[in-house]
Design an enzyme around this catalytic site. Structure first.
Site, PDB file in Angstrom:
ATOM      1  N   HIS A 173     -16.594  -2.868   8.179  1.00  0.00           N
ATOM      2  CA  HIS A 173     -16.453  -1.493   7.700  1.00  0.00           C
ATOM      3  C   HIS A 173     -15.459  -1.488   6.536  1.00  0.00           C
ATOM      4  O   HIS A 173     -14.364  -2.060   6.636  1.00  0.00           O
ATOM      5  CB  HIS A 173     -15.974  -0.613   8.848  1.00  0.00           C
ATOM      6  CG  HIS A 173     -15.543   0.738   8.408  1.00  0.00           C
ATOM      7  ND1 HIS A 173     -16.305   1.520   7.575  1.00  0.00           N
ATOM      8  CD2 HIS A 173     -14.416   1.452   8.677  1.00  0.00           C
ATOM      9  CE1 HIS A 173     -15.665   2.648   7.339  1.00  0.00           C
ATOM     10  NE2 HIS A 173     -14.524   2.632   7.997  1.00  0.00           N
ATOM     11  N   CYS A 229     -17.092   5.427  12.192  1.00  0.00           N
ATOM     12  CA  CYS A 229     -17.235   4.258  11.304  1.00  0.00           C
ATOM     13  C   CYS A 229     -17.845   3.051  12.008  1.00  0.00           C
ATOM     14  O   CYS A 229     -18.217   2.083  11.355  1.00  0.00           O
ATOM     15  CB  CYS A 229     -15.882   3.891  10.709  1.00  0.00           C
ATOM     16  SG  CYS A 229     -15.090   5.289   9.914  1.00  0.00           S
ATOM     17  N   ASN A 249     -14.361   4.675   1.473  1.00  0.00           N
ATOM     18  CA  ASN A 249     -14.734   4.548   2.887  1.00  0.00           C
ATOM     19  C   ASN A 249     -15.890   5.508   3.169  1.00  0.00           C
ATOM     20  O   ASN A 249     -15.688   6.721   3.165  1.00  0.00           O
ATOM     21  CB  ASN A 249     -13.489   4.872   3.725  1.00  0.00           C
ATOM     22  CG  ASN A 249     -13.766   4.870   5.217  1.00  0.00           C
ATOM     23  OD1 ASN A 249     -14.918   4.869   5.660  1.00  0.00           O
ATOM     24  ND2 ASN A 249     -12.702   4.888   6.002  1.00  0.00           N
TER      25      ASN A 249
HETATM   26  O1  UT7 Z   1     -12.354   4.428   8.877  1.00  0.00           O
HETATM   27  C1  UT7 Z   1     -10.997   4.391   9.241  1.00  0.00           C
HETATM   28  C2  UT7 Z   1     -10.316   5.203   8.183  1.00  0.00           C
HETATM   29  N1  UT7 Z   1      -8.951   5.071   8.020  1.00  0.00           N
HETATM   30  C3  UT7 Z   1      -8.298   4.052   7.451  1.00  0.00           C
HETATM   31  O2  UT7 Z   1      -8.773   2.999   7.151  1.00  0.00           O
HETATM   32  C4  UT7 Z   1      -6.849   4.286   7.174  1.00  0.00           C
HETATM   33  C5  UT7 Z   1      -5.932   3.165   7.552  1.00  0.00           C
HETATM   34  N2  UT7 Z   1      -4.639   3.465   6.981  1.00  0.00           N
HETATM   35  C6  UT7 Z   1      -4.307   3.145   5.725  1.00  0.00           C
HETATM   36  O3  UT7 Z   1      -5.069   2.507   5.054  1.00  0.00           O
HETATM   37  C7  UT7 Z   1      -2.976   3.567   5.193  1.00  0.00           C
HETATM   38  O4  UT7 Z   1      -2.168   4.057   6.251  1.00  0.00           O
HETATM   39  C8  UT7 Z   1      -3.116   4.675   4.102  1.00  0.00           C
HETATM   40  C9  UT7 Z   1      -3.746   4.074   2.848  1.00  0.00           C
HETATM   41  C10 UT7 Z   1      -3.944   5.834   4.599  1.00  0.00           C
HETATM   42  C11 UT7 Z   1      -1.728   5.188   3.714  1.00  0.00           C
HETATM   43  O5  UT7 Z   1      -0.884   4.110   3.307  1.00  0.00           O
HETATM   44  P1  UT7 Z   1       0.580   3.976   3.944  1.00  0.00           P
HETATM   45  O6  UT7 Z   1       1.217   2.826   3.275  1.00  0.00           O
HETATM   46  O7  UT7 Z   1       0.438   3.919   5.441  1.00  0.00           O
HETATM   47  O8  UT7 Z   1       1.261   5.299   3.475  1.00  0.00           O
HETATM   48  P2  UT7 Z   1       1.963   6.451   4.341  1.00  0.00           P
HETATM   49  O9  UT7 Z   1       0.939   7.319   4.990  1.00  0.00           O
HETATM   50  O10 UT7 Z   1       3.036   5.885   5.194  1.00  0.00           O
HETATM   51  O11 UT7 Z   1       2.640   7.273   3.192  1.00  0.00           O
HETATM   52  C12 UT7 Z   1       3.617   6.669   2.307  1.00  0.00           C
HETATM   53  C13 UT7 Z   1       3.949   7.676   1.229  1.00  0.00           C
HETATM   54  C14 UT7 Z   1       4.296   9.056   1.761  1.00  0.00           C
HETATM   55  O12 UT7 Z   1       5.320   9.596   0.955  1.00  0.00           O
HETATM   56  P3  UT7 Z   1       6.853   9.568   1.449  1.00  0.00           P
HETATM   57  O13 UT7 Z   1       6.865  10.332   2.741  1.00  0.00           O
HETATM   58  O14 UT7 Z   1       7.180   8.130   1.611  1.00  0.00           O
HETATM   59  O15 UT7 Z   1       7.563  10.240   0.315  1.00  0.00           O
HETATM   60  C15 UT7 Z   1       3.030   9.849   1.545  1.00  0.00           C
HETATM   61  O16 UT7 Z   1       3.269  11.225   1.418  1.00  0.00           O
HETATM   62  O17 UT7 Z   1       2.826   7.862   0.359  1.00  0.00           O
HETATM   63  C16 UT7 Z   1       2.536   9.254   0.254  1.00  0.00           C
HETATM   64  N3  UT7 Z   1       1.115   9.421   0.033  1.00  0.00           N
HETATM   65  C17 UT7 Z   1       0.577   9.414  -1.192  1.00  0.00           C
HETATM   66  N4  UT7 Z   1       1.099   9.249  -2.413  1.00  0.00           N
HETATM   67  C18 UT7 Z   1       0.276   9.265  -3.467  1.00  0.00           C
HETATM   68  C19 UT7 Z   1       0.135   9.618   0.940  1.00  0.00           C
HETATM   69  N5  UT7 Z   1      -1.059   9.727   0.320  1.00  0.00           N
HETATM   70  C20 UT7 Z   1      -0.812   9.602  -1.004  1.00  0.00           C
HETATM   71  C21 UT7 Z   1      -1.621   9.604  -2.158  1.00  0.00           C
HETATM   72  N6  UT7 Z   1      -1.051   9.442  -3.357  1.00  0.00           N
HETATM   73  N7  UT7 Z   1      -2.985   9.764  -2.081  1.00  0.00           N
END
Ligand code: UT7
Length: 317
Positions: free
Chosen positions: A239, A114, A269
């Site tokens: 980005h 990225c 993204n």
């Molecule tokens: O170019 C660089 C690319 N990467 C990024 O920019 C990513 C940076 N990270 C983020 O933006 C965030 O970490 C995410 C948007 C990827 C995830 O958000 P989060 O608040 O960190 O969520 P998490 O991974 O801690 O997951 C929270 C919950 C989990 O469920 P439980 O374990 O709490 O029951 C996940 O399983 O959300 C769940 N989850 C989803 N639910 C619905 C994960 N993905 C999804 C989804 N839809 N697509």
């Protein structure tokens, strides 16, 4: 004559729009979850006929036309991508052939995930300074839909496909760049490997923590190098990974949110394509005005980070 000015842009997006509701029919997710956590509402995916190279060629052709330059005036062609259709010919070589760029000039791909577009611009500047030439064509292009596991809801909702292109001119002008890397496959990995192609995997929380540290640091570095302040900048084009990353950084920097361009709601993204796609939209919308100063900041897989500060001049300035 050691800085770069942006003089023209181009863009290309795949034909297929994929909304959050479309994805909620494939994995257990919802429009509400995706919008709240990321700011993304839709993204574009390549059709069978499209790939990172076809998009790159379309974007590069548009940028060249808008620059008013002839292909012979382009001193180098550098494409940033991690999702080109082939290891060889590179996307840059495919662009060289399609646009009829001079054969006695370099064309190569750069993979810095990225951060790729800013890396590629720095490489292009180095090539012009080393080999001569005044104008560089730099493209960011991705077909990330080809690298995603469409059963993994934690990644498949985040990424999209697209391409943006820019023509830069070597000039006596304020310019700064900072690039860095910390090799790690612990939090973000995937793509073609010897065994085939591994889907993108990511520890989202760790990437988030990395991004909110790297982005302000890169911005401060290019400001310090040029003796400018955030107030001197008209735009900060980051980005487009996630709206919450930008919110967090804007708050930390105590910055004016209106300076931070956003389009992840429409594109998701798009890795190396995200900054040039944004620049092209801004130029097309009349938001980028000749004479303005902007900083471009990338961060992502590798891990890599990159920032540059430059002036937009437009084609006839
Ligand atoms: O170019 C660089 C690319 N990467 C990024 O920019 C990513 C940076 N990270 C983020 O933006 C965030 O970490 C995410 C948007 C990827 C995830 O958000 P989060 O608040 O960190 O969520 P998490 O991974 O801690 O997951 C929270 C919950 C989990 O469920 P439980 O374990 O709490 O029951 C996940 O399983 O959300 C769940 N989850 C989803 N639910 C619905 C994960 N993905 C999804 C989804 N839809 N697509």
């Amino acid at each position: 004559m050691e800085g770069l000015q942006l003089i023209a842009t181009g863009g290309a997006q795949p034909s297929r729009v994929v909304t959050n509701d479309d994805l909620s029919r494939i994995v257990d997710t919802s429009d509400e979850w995706i919008v709240t956590r990321t700011g993304i509402r839709q993204r574009y995916f390549c059709s069978d006929e499209e790939n990172a190279a076809t998009l790159a060629i379309a974007a590069a052709r548009q940028a060249l036309e808008r620059s008013g330059l002839s292909p012979e005036q382009i001193g180098c062609c550098v494409c940033a991508t991690l999702s080109g259709p082939n290891a060889t010919p590179s996307v840059a070589c495919q662009v060289q052939r399609a646009l009829g760029l001079p054969e006695n000039r370099p064309a190569l791909d750069v993979n810095a995930a990225c951060s790729g577009f800013v890396y590629a611009t720095a490489v292009a500047r180095g090539l012009l300074l080393t080999l001569g030439g005044k104008y560089a064509l730099v493209v960011g292009c991705e077909a990330l839909s080809r690298l995603m596991d469409m059963t993994d809801r934690s990644t498949c909702v985040l990424f999209g496909d697209g391409a943006g292109a820019a023509i830069f001119r070597l000039a006596d002008t304020p310019f700064a760049a900072t690039l860095g890397a910390r090799g790690s496959d612990a939090i973000l990995t995937g793509g073609p490997n010897r065994a085939g192609s591994a889907p993108i995997q990511m520890d989202g929380r760790a990437v988030f923590r990395f991004a909110v540290e790297a982005l302000p640091r890169c911005l401060h570095e290019v400001l310090d190098q040029t003796g400018k302040t955030l107030e001197d900048l008209d735009w900060v084009v980051c980005h487009q990974a996630n709206g919450r990353i930008l919110d967090h950084c804007i708050k930390h920097l105590n910055a004016d949110p209106a300076k931070f361009y956003r389009n992840m709601d429409r594109h998701g993204n798009t890795s190396a394509a995200s900054i040039p796609v944004a620049l092209n939209e801004m130029a097309e919308n009349g938001q980028l005005v000749p004479g303005q100063y902007l900083a471009c900041i990338g961060f992502g897989g590798g891990l890599t980070w990159a920032g540059m500060l430059l002036q937009y001049k437009g084609a006839n300035q």
